[in-house]
Design a protein around this motif. Structure first.
Motif, PDB file in Angstrom:
ATOM      1  N   LEU A   1     -20.575  22.573 -22.923  1.00 58.65           N
ATOM      2  CA  LEU A   1     -21.355  22.264 -22.121  1.00 58.65           C
ATOM      3  C   LEU A   1     -21.224  20.818 -21.761  1.00 58.65           C
ATOM      4  CD1 LEU A   1     -24.751  23.770 -23.718  1.00 58.65           C
ATOM      5  CD2 LEU A   1     -23.370  24.598 -21.806  1.00 58.65           C
ATOM      6  N   PRO A   2     -21.632  20.477 -20.459  1.00 59.81           N
ATOM      7  CA  PRO A   2     -21.391  19.019 -19.857  1.00 59.81           C
ATOM      8  C   PRO A   2     -22.376  18.192 -20.819  1.00 59.81           C
ATOM      9  CG  PRO A   2     -21.642  20.548 -18.116  1.00 59.81           C
ATOM     10  CD  PRO A   2     -21.941  21.405 -19.434  1.00 59.81           C
ATOM     11  N   PRO A   3     -22.027  16.820 -21.006  1.00 63.72           N
ATOM     12  CA  PRO A   3     -22.902  16.117 -21.741  1.00 63.72           C
ATOM     13  C   PRO A   3     -24.092  15.777 -21.039  1.00 63.72           C
ATOM     14  CG  PRO A   3     -20.673  15.139 -21.570  1.00 63.72           C
ATOM     15  CD  PRO A   3     -20.587  16.134 -20.636  1.00 63.72           C
ATOM     16  N   ASP A   4     -24.464  15.886 -19.723  1.00 59.95           N
ATOM     17  CA  ASP A   4     -25.777  15.690 -18.877  1.00 59.95           C
ATOM     18  C   ASP A   4     -26.462  16.924 -19.176  1.00 59.95           C
ATOM     19  OD1 ASP A   4     -23.999  17.416 -17.634  1.00 59.95           O
ATOM     20  OD2 ASP A   4     -24.595  16.269 -15.690  1.00 59.95           O
ATOM     21  N   GLU A   5     -25.933  18.156 -20.062  1.00 56.65           N
ATOM     22  CA  GLU A   5     -26.934  19.371 -20.070  1.00 56.65           C
ATOM     23  C   GLU A   5     -27.435  19.329 -21.648  1.00 56.65           C
ATOM     24  OE1 GLU A   5     -25.214  22.866 -18.879  1.00 56.65           O
ATOM     25  OE2 GLU A   5     -25.090  22.022 -16.652  1.00 56.65           O
ATOM     26  N   VAL A   6     -26.960  18.461 -22.188  1.00 54.74           N
ATOM     27  CA  VAL A   6     -27.429  18.318 -23.844  1.00 54.74           C
ATOM     28  C   VAL A   6     -27.897  16.873 -24.326  1.00 54.74           C
ATOM     29  CG1 VAL A   6     -26.741  18.724 -26.162  1.00 54.74           C
ATOM     30  CG2 VAL A   6     -25.769  20.085 -24.309  1.00 54.74           C
ATOM     31  N   ALA A   7     -29.109  16.816 -24.898  1.00 55.21           N
ATOM     32  CA  ALA A   7     -29.877  15.617 -25.310  1.00 55.21           C
ATOM     33  C   ALA A   7     -29.840  15.832 -26.759  1.00 55.21           C
ATOM     34  CB  ALA A   7     -30.946  15.241 -24.466  1.00 55.21           C
ATOM     35  N   GLN A   8     -29.633  14.849 -27.500  1.00 51.79           N
ATOM     36  CA  GLN A   8     -29.743  14.947 -29.099  1.00 51.79           C
ATOM     37  C   GLN A   8     -30.069  13.700 -29.503  1.00 51.79           C
ATOM     38  OE1 GLN A   8     -26.809  17.331 -31.061  1.00 51.79           O
ATOM     39  NE2 GLN A   8     -26.422  15.725 -32.635  1.00 51.79           N
ATOM     40  N   TRP A   9     -31.104  13.712 -30.565  1.00 51.79           N
ATOM     41  CA  TRP A   9     -31.397  12.528 -31.029  1.00 51.79           C
ATOM     42  C   TRP A   9     -31.843  12.837 -32.510  1.00 51.79           C
ATOM     43  CZ3 TRP A   9     -34.100  14.396 -26.925  1.00 51.79           C
ATOM     44  CH2 TRP A   9     -34.025  13.974 -25.845  1.00 51.79           C
ATOM     45  N   ASP A  10     -31.562  11.747 -33.613  1.00 50.01           N
ATOM     46  CA  ASP A  10     -31.880  11.784 -34.705  1.00 50.01           C
ATOM     47  C   ASP A  10     -33.284  11.258 -34.947  1.00 50.01           C
ATOM     48  OD1 ASP A  10     -29.397  12.329 -35.671  1.00 50.01           O
ATOM     49  OD2 ASP A  10     -28.659  10.283 -35.831  1.00 50.01           O
ATOM     50  N   VAL A  11     -33.855  12.250 -35.619  1.00 55.40           N
ATOM     51  CA  VAL A  11     -35.388  12.084 -35.946  1.00 55.40           C
ATOM     52  C   VAL A  11     -35.663  11.330 -37.689  1.00 55.40           C
ATOM     53  CG1 VAL A  11     -37.428  13.176 -36.174  1.00 55.40           C
ATOM     54  CG2 VAL A  11     -35.964  13.868 -34.493  1.00 55.40           C
ATOM     55  N   PRO A  12     -36.063  10.227 -37.491  1.00 55.40           N
ATOM     56  CA  PRO A  12     -36.636   9.928 -38.959  1.00 55.40           C
ATOM     57  C   PRO A  12     -37.391  10.697 -39.770  1.00 55.40           C
ATOM     58  CG  PRO A  12     -36.885   8.023 -37.377  1.00 55.40           C
ATOM     59  CD  PRO A  12     -36.353   9.283 -36.534  1.00 55.40           C
ATOM     60  N   PRO A  13     -37.605  11.061 -40.908  1.00 58.70           N
ATOM     61  CA  PRO A  13     -38.314  11.795 -41.695  1.00 58.70           C
ATOM     62  C   PRO A  13     -39.723  11.114 -42.040  1.00 58.70           C
ATOM     63  CG  PRO A  13     -36.927  10.786 -43.321  1.00 58.70           C
ATOM     64  CD  PRO A  13     -36.634  10.249 -41.963  1.00 58.70           C
TER      65      PRO A  13
END
Length: 728
Positions: free
Chosen positions: A596-608
């Protein structure tokens, strides 16, 4: 000088005790008051042969040679006048000197037309071709010729061809000089016809019904019977049979629409009716025959045709009529006999049984073809993860092969290829049920190995059902390979049961022809199945195919490498190159992986931390505005908030939020390191929590959980077609 076995029994002494002794000493010592005669057997000036035997009449002991000659003539006369076997005596010049009455009567010729003529000329008038070379060889070598078959039409029965068994022996006198030949003849017409019928019946059993095709079976009947049984044969079948439908029941009036399915004739000037033409009932008599019968020549086929009486027979089994057959022989040829009626009944019964099997196979083949060609249903979501090409090489045996490309949540795709062992309708039916089971099990987000284990249990259950309903002793076993490709990470998870073809070609042209070892069959030994997890670069090619019946029929490693080791070829061209290597009734699935192209995926780390839900909502709403999806931001934010909150409360770090954009969908995924399974609760009115998953299940199109070795992923998919702007 000589002592025979008969002499040993007569005198009670062996040859070793008497050879070389005087005849008078031997006879005198054993006379015991009996009279013996010693006389020359052959009158020769130089050498005489003497015989010794007991004289019953002592007063006639001096009769000697004359009595012996009289005895020989008496025996010869008795044999020639009373024997049932035909006897012919030929002189050294192969002229007929004597013929017994049996031989004359068997041929219907007079004695004057035979005696004194050369054998070849004497018997040529009755159609017997005598091999003079064979007679000369017997006369010169002394080796008898036994059971030589000659064919002819004797004057006593000119309408039927007779077969005679001839044996020829050389006759010599006591001095060894050849006196001529003795030939014995026996009419073996009945024996030869019986053997010919047996050979024809055996050939019919070997040739008729080999193809399980209605029209070919009719053609095989003609090929077997013309010209060995008849000079012309016409096979007519009903329209229902030719269309592959169930045969009709026998009609009371015997009137049915018949079409010529096959015909053959030995006469080029009198061709049979063309295939497919409608035949009048007159060909088979006033109405369709219910049993084998001989019809007179008068009728539609009499007059100008060279054929005589016809033999007609129905093609029926268990009250079902498939058609009829008519046999004809040329006028002046062998007429049909009761033996021919019995033979025709056996052959047509065999043909009717073969037609019934062919119809059953045709109906099953129609069902198998319909099930086997069940479309896989190309999904647009599938093409985001891989470019797919499928091939099916038909063969008609119903091998029970199938392939599927199933879209999974998170833009993933599941590639499935399977095959049920033991071809046939039951295999195709089992394949259809397993295919449905695979599609159902993929909704559970199971990894490929776990999915094969569940499918193995399904095969065992189907086996128990078949045994309880049909009493079958054949346990169904299945080859199956499942590969799941994730276009976000490029990860390929695969598991293999049996020996389905599985190969991977990377973009640089390197090929791994066996990334997974063969595993046990589904329905066989069961789990564990061979499995692997790979990270493939974008543009890799995955090739899956159902296995051949034997290793020799499948593609070789060299042939597979030659067809696949071209990364610049597209999946369609690769599929064409591999298809011709497959065995019949096998399927092929070729998939070119995508990312998938980078502009179709968004990802973040979530602090607990619980306060992390707020930033997650804001990031989701911002990304939705950037993507321009027709999904209510409040709905997406609410679903993300609930998923993040559940992961913080009940999961384990690290926690990752991922948004995947589709054409009309938004997939929200939460990864965490805990393996505890979330489940929706029905909270009470006074409860402050417990509604998170219920809210997600209500607002989302679908949701679920998939597990990894180091944790799990909880996902929810929102669709603009089910959630409007005011859904919040």
């Amino acid at each position: 000088m000589g002592w025979s076995v008969a002499a040993e029994h007569l005198f009670g002494r062996t040859a070793a005790h008497v050879l070389g002794s005087s005849v008078f000493e031997v006879v005198g010592s054993l006379a015991r008051g009996r009279a013996w005669r010693i006389v020359p057997l052959v009158q020769e000036p130089r050498e005489r042969t003497w015989g010794v035997w007991q004289d019953k009449d002592e007063g006639s002991a001096g009769g000697g040679n004359e009595d012996l000659l009289s005895l020989g003539e008496a025996i010869l006369d008795a044999v020639f006048t009373q024997a049932d076997v035909g006897l012919h005596f030929l002189d050294p010049q192969l002229r007929v000197l004597r013929v017994n009455p049996s031989a004359i009567g068997m041929r219907g010729i007079s004695l004057e037309n035979v005696i004194g003529l050369p054998a070849v000329e004497a018997y040529a008038s009755i159609g017997l071709r005598i091999d003079e070379g064979m007679l000369r060889e017997v006369l010169d070598s002394g080796r008898p010729a036994r059971d030589v078959l000659l064919r002819g039409r004797p004057a006593a029965d000119p309408e039927r061809e007779h077969v005679f068994s001839v044996s020829v022996y050389r006759v010599r006198n006591g001095a060894g000089r050849a006196l001529g030949l003795v030939a014995t003849t026996v009419d073996v017409t009945a024996r030869e016809r019986a053997q010919a019928r047996l050979r024809l019946l055996h050939r019919a059993r070997e040739m008729i019904g080999r193809t399980l095709d209605v029209e070919r079976t009719a053609r095989e009947l003609v090929d077997v019977t013309v010209p060995d049984f008849a000079d012309s044969a016409v096979v007519a079948l009903t329209d229902a049979v030719l269309q592959g439908k169930a045969p009709e029941l026998a009609a009371v009036d015997g009137e049915m629409l018949l079409r010529c399915a096959a015909a053959g004739s030995t006469r080029a000037d009198c061709p049979p009716p063309p295939t497919g033409s409608t035949l009048l009932p007159a060909l088979f008599g006033p109405k369709l025959p219910s049993s084998v019968a001989i019809l007179p020549a008068e009728g539609a086929h009499s007059g100008r045709t060279p054929y005589g009486p016809r033999l007609v027979a129905p093609l029926s089994a268990r009250g079902q009529v498939f058609g009829a057959v008519a046999f004809e022989r040329l006028r002046g040829g062998e007429p049909f006999t009761p033996g021919d009626v019995d033979l025709a009944k056996s052959i047509t019964t065999r043909t009717a049984s073969s037609l019934e099997n062919a119809l059953r196979f045709t109906r099953e083949h129609i069902v198998m073809t319909a099930l086997q060609s069940w479309p896989i249903g190309q999904e647009r979501q599938t093409q985001r993860a891989a470019e797919i090409a499928q091939r099916h090489r038909p063969g008609g045996s119903g091998a029970g092969s199938w392939f599927d490309a199933l879209p999974l949540p998170g833009a993933r795709v599941a590639l499935v290829v399977g095959q049920v062992e033991r071809p046939g309708l039951s295999a195709v039916a089992t394949m259809s049920r397993l295919r449905t089971a695979v599609q159902a099990l993929t909704t559970l987000d199971l990894d490929p190995h776990e999915l094969l284990a569940r499918l193995h249990s399904t095969v065992l259950r189907l086996d128990r059902e078949q045994k309880s309903m049909q009493g079958s002793i054949d346990e169904p076993t299945v080859h199956c390979t499942i590969a799941v490709h994730d276009p976000v990470s490029g990860r390929l998870d695969a598991a293999r049961a049996g020996r389905s073809l599985f190969a991977i070609v990377r973009p640089d042209g390197t090929m791994d022809a066996d990334p997974l070892p063969m595993g046990p069959l589904l329905g066989g030994d069961g789990p564990p199945f061979a499995s692997t997890s790979l990270v493939l670069p974008e543009g890799s090619t995955v090739c899956l195919a159902s296995p051949a019946a034997t290793r020799e029929q499948g593609p070789t490693r060299r042939g597979l490498a030659a067809a696949l080791a071209h990364p610049h070829h597209g999946p369609q061209q690769m599929a064409d190159d591999v298809q011709h290597l497959l065995a019949p009734d096998r399927v092929l699935l070729v998939a070119r992986t995508r990312r998938l192209p980078p502009d179709e995926v968004a990802q973040w780390d979530v602090p607990p931390e619980l306060r992390s839900a707020g930033p997650a909502r804001e990031q989701t709403q911002t990304r939705l505005q950037e993507w321009g999806l027709d999904i209510a931001p409040f709905t997406a934010a609410l679903v993300v908030s609930e998923l993040v909150t559940n992961a913080i409360r009940y999961g384990a770090p690290p926690i990752t939020l991922r948004l995947i954009r589709g054409e009309t969908t938004l997939t929200c995924e939460i990864d965490d390191a805990a393996l505890a399974a979330p489940y929706p609760r029905h909270a009470k009115a006074t409860d402050e929590g417990g509604r998170g998953l219920y809210i997600c299940a209500t607002l989302a199109k679908s949701w679920g959980v998939r597990y990894r070795e180091d944790g799990k992923t909880v996902w929810a998919e929102l669709d603009s077609r089910t959630t409007g702007p005011d859904a919040g």
